[in-house]
Motif scaffolding. Structure first.
Motif, PDB file in Angstrom:
ATOM      1  N   ALA A  82       0.828  -1.203   0.000  1.00 54.86           N
ATOM      2  CA  ALA A  82       0.000   0.000   0.000  1.00 54.86           C
ATOM      3  C   ALA A  82       0.866   1.258   0.000  1.00 54.86           C
ATOM      4  O   ALA A  82       0.586   2.231  -0.709  1.00 54.86           O
ATOM      5  N   ALA A  83       1.949   1.250   0.804  1.00 54.82           N
ATOM      6  CA  ALA A  83       2.856   2.393   0.849  1.00 54.82           C
ATOM      7  C   ALA A  83       3.519   2.615  -0.502  1.00 54.82           C
ATOM      8  O   ALA A  83       3.639   3.750  -0.981  1.00 54.82           O
ATOM      9  N   LEU A  84       3.929   1.522  -1.137  1.00 54.93           N
ATOM     10  CA  LEU A  84       4.568   1.622  -2.449  1.00 54.93           C
ATOM     11  C   LEU A  84       3.594   2.154  -3.492  1.00 54.93           C
ATOM     12  O   LEU A  84       3.967   2.948  -4.358  1.00 54.93           O
ATOM     13  N   LEU A  85       2.350   1.723  -3.409  1.00 49.18           N
ATOM     14  CA  LEU A  85       1.335   2.199  -4.352  1.00 49.18           C
ATOM     15  C   LEU A  85       1.150   3.708  -4.227  1.00 49.18           C
ATOM     16  O   LEU A  85       1.102   4.436  -5.232  1.00 49.18           O
ATOM     17  N   LEU A  86       1.067   4.201  -2.998  1.00 50.34           N
ATOM     18  CA  LEU A  86       0.901   5.640  -2.776  1.00 50.34           C
ATOM     19  C   LEU A  86       2.098   6.424  -3.299  1.00 50.34           C
ATOM     20  O   LEU A  86       1.945   7.490  -3.909  1.00 50.34           O
ATOM     21  N   LEU A  87       3.303   5.894  -3.072  1.00 51.57           N
ATOM     22  CA  LEU A  87       4.507   6.575  -3.562  1.00 51.57           C
ATOM     23  C   LEU A  87       4.545   6.602  -5.084  1.00 51.57           C
ATOM     24  O   LEU A  87       4.933   7.602  -5.686  1.00 51.57           O
ATOM     25  N   GLY A  88       4.163   5.500  -5.702  1.00 50.75           N
ATOM     26  CA  GLY A  88       4.132   5.452  -7.162  1.00 50.75           C
ATOM     27  C   GLY A  88       3.179   6.476  -7.737  1.00 50.75           C
ATOM     28  O   GLY A  88       3.502   7.183  -8.708  1.00 50.75           O
TER      29      GLY A  88
END
Length: 207
Positions: A82-88
């Motif tokens: 989820a964190a990676l998705l937001l950063l992307g």
């Protein structure tokens, strides 16, 4: 004697050591890359720095998850994804902002910083190799680092094109591609985390 748990404790200690080193390296390079991206006005470097920051977060979560229940590890991987998705998505937004308002990326900063990041990430990926077929929270850390190496190569190529073409467009393109790749990797982690929650075997990482 066979039930003393010594092997399990040794395995956890090895995982903890690997993740601690990886966390320190990625956190350092995230700071370096972010500063270089800001000075060099490069969306590619900023995207790469955010990707490495997400790696550091994944390693930190992995450290917390060591020795915990399978459900905790699946939830840790879900949080990482989820964190990676937001950063992307954040990277894609930043690229759009710079396309609208303009930027003058410095090819030297792009190439030099990306090469250093590539060397660091290759070292980390070798350390993480024994973990890539492990539990879901550990595989997530390997996926993060694999994504970083692809991004590093892309930033170097974009830096060369920025210098050659005297145009910021290659930097916008690589920033967009890194953002999309990060979103793809986030989706992969989230899918595996959901499968782990249901008790479905993970893929073996041979893709």
């Amino acid at each position: 004697m066979s039930d003393c748990g010594c092997h399990h404790e040794a395995k956890n200690a090895q995982e903890r050591k690997i993740l601690t080193i990886a966390l320190a390296l990625n956190a350092t390079m995230a700071v370096v890359g972010g500063i270089a991206g800001w000075i060099g006005q490069s969306t590619g470097l900023l995207a790469d720095a955010l990707d490495m920051l997400s790696d550091a977060t994944a390693y930190a979560i992995g450290l917390v998850a060591i020795g915990r229940a399978a459900s905790f590890k699946a939830n840790a991987a879900m949080l990482s994804g989820a964190a990676l998705l937001l950063l992307g998505l954040g990277v894609l937004f930043e690229v759009g902002r710079r396309v609208i308002y303009g930027a003058e990326p410095a090819s030297g900063w792009m190439i030099g910083t990306a090469i250093v990041s590539f060397i660091v990430n290759m070292s980390v990926l070798r350390m993480l190799a024994p973990l890539k077929s492990g539990e879901v929270h550990l595989r997530a850390t390997w996926i993060f680092t694999r994504a970083d190496i692809v991004a590093n190569v892309g930033v170097v190529a974009a830096g060369v094109l920025v210098f050659w073409l005297r145009s910021p467009i290659p930097d916008y393109v690589i920033g967009t591609l890194i953002g999309l790749y990060v979103v793809k990797e986030a989706g992969e982690i989230l899918v595996e985390a959901r499968r782990a929650r249901r008790g479905v075997p993970m893929s073996d990482g041979s893709d």
